[in-house]
Design a protein around this motif. Structure first.
Motif: not given
Ligand SMILES: Nc1ncnc2c1ncn2[C@@H]1O[C@H](COP(=O)(O)OP(=O)(O)O)[C@@H](O)[C@H]1O
Ligand SMILES: Nc1ncnc2c1ncn2[C@@H]1O[C@H](COP(=O)(O)OP(=O)(O)O)[C@@H](O)[C@H]1O
Lengths: 126, 135, 135, 126
Positions: C20-21, C45-46, C109, C38, C41-42, C25-26, C112-113
């Motif tokens: 995720r980080v 993560s998923e 998610f 953000e 990231k979600v 950062t990329f 959506s993201f």
């Protein structure tokens, strides 16, 4: 890495945030040079309060800017240096080479006092 | 805890940050202090910046970063397949650099901030920097 | 700007954070807002949590995350070589989960993201989730 | 993810910082359960001010703790929720399911008022 500039007649304040490394070195260099050329001020106060990371490439870029600004007849003063960044500057032997001040106010007083010193020198030379 | 993460990317400067945060996050799952993790970040930054800057002058090339758990801490290996280092002892000297506006402090910082530093290099076939940080 | 970063790791939960980080950062080197990042990231993560949790029940297996620059943004591909998904349409339904104390909102998610979500899966040979975020 | 606990006779305050995801879910679950068992208090106030990230696994763990604490006869109240985390809770439909309060003080007042309500109920029942 981001820089926020505030320009006064005698100096520019550059408030740096983020990380200064190989990925941001070129941006740092060009933003500082651009701002000095654009505003025509000789001195830069670089506020490092929000600098979260520096490595040897970042230190090299600070030293490089210091030399350039000095060669243009100005001052390059670092202020509000976080302890972590101070120890990196110390390890690189740069605390003795670069000009530093505790706060932006201290740096500005330094710049103004030099200006009067220069003036007096100038009038003595007349 | 035999975990590891392998990261592969071309010699593009923004990847220095990507590798650094990945290493810091990997380290954060071990018993390191905040200042230990800051030291790991500097060391990774130095090793990856070297590979980006020096390994492939004027060409594209790949870099690999391997993060590994050890019983006593973590091991980080940064590998390139580039021009290599002729004289490693000379390269390790504080202040030695072949690049303008660089400090020649990369290897010095890696050595100060990590518990072990091993450099292997074949001129013409690449450089491998292996570092250990004990938790 | 044809940069990319490949990350390979076993199905260990701490690697969700590392991936995720790295992705955040990329992404930070493109013209994304803080809230875009953000969202990336979600989504990462998923996708990575799914591969860690679902792909290899009771065994070790590898996961690959590929971060790529595109002209219009970034593409993120999360790949496993695990058990696969029998019914993708069902898996994508909000609230559908095969795991206790999970929400069944992972794919919701991601959808959506991100601007694009493509899922390919072969039962028995693995799952590939490809997502695009436009800058 | 870190949790700092403060225990009072009626409740524990859990101040959470960092990221709540698959890599910290198990730690969150066991720290909360441990503290409740150790201190014997029925209620938990979970201060999320310094929670910097949550995903669906993290949301699932919050919901799971809420259910467990409720089944033990206590309250599980989230406070100081950052806007970013509020929108994740909303997307998951959890703002209607979980108990929330603006501040720790509000949560504590909620717990105390319920205690009196329960007492009154208890004395009415006598
Ligand atoms: N991966 C590498 N490939 C080729 N040469 C390297 C590599 N890493 C380091 N070097 C050589 O070693 C020298 C010293 O490296 P270092 O101490 O990190 O300082 P700097 O990177 O500031 O020059 C470099 O200037 C370069 O000539
Ligand atoms: N990589 C994967 N390998 C196998 N099964 C998967 C994978 N990703 C998702 N699934 C299946 O799809 C379901 C729905 O996934 P998701 O929407 O992310 O919700 P959750 O992960 O909370 O269950 C999972 O419960 C699982 O059965």
């Amino acid at each position: 890495m981001q820089i926020e500039f505030h320009v006064a007649p005698l100096f520019a304040i550059a408030r740096v945030s983020g990380e200064l490394d190989l990925s941001s070195a070129e941006k740092f260099r060009s933003l500082i040079d651009q701002e000095l050329r654009r505003s025509g001020v000789p001195n830069v106060v670089v506020n490092l309060r929000n600098l979260s990371f520096i490595d040897s490439t970042g230190l090299g870029v600070l030293l490089g800017r210091h030399k350039t600004v000095k060669s243009w007849g100005g001052k390059f003063i670092l202020t509000d240096i976080p302890p972590k960044i101070v120890s990196m500057l110390e390890m690189a032997g740069l605390m003795r080479v670069l000009e530093t001040a505790r706060t932006e106010g201290d740096a500005i007083r330094l710049i103004e006092s030099c200006r009067y010193a220069n003036r007096e020198e100038a009038s003595t030379n007349e | 805890m035999s975990n590891h993460v392998l990261i592969r990317f071309p010699n593009v400067s923004s990847n220095v940050s990507v590798a650094r945060v990945a290493a810091a996050t990997f380290a954060s799952f071990r018993e390191f202090s905040i200042s230990d993790i800051e030291e790991v970040k500097v060391a990774v930054s130095e090793a990856v910046s070297n590979a980006v800057l020096h390994a492939y002058p004027d060409s594209q090339g790949m870099i690999e970063v391997l993060l590994e758990n050890r019983n006593d801490g973590i091991q980080i290996t940064v590998k390139d397949f580039g021009k290599g280092i002729e004289d490693i002892d000379k390269a390790r000297q504080p202040g030695f650099t072949t690049m303008p506006e660089h400090m020649g402090l990369g290897f010095t910082f890696m050595e100060s901030f990590m518990d072990e530093l091993h450099i292997e290099s074949q001129p013409g076939s690449g450089t491998t920097v292996r570092m250990v940080k004990k938790a």
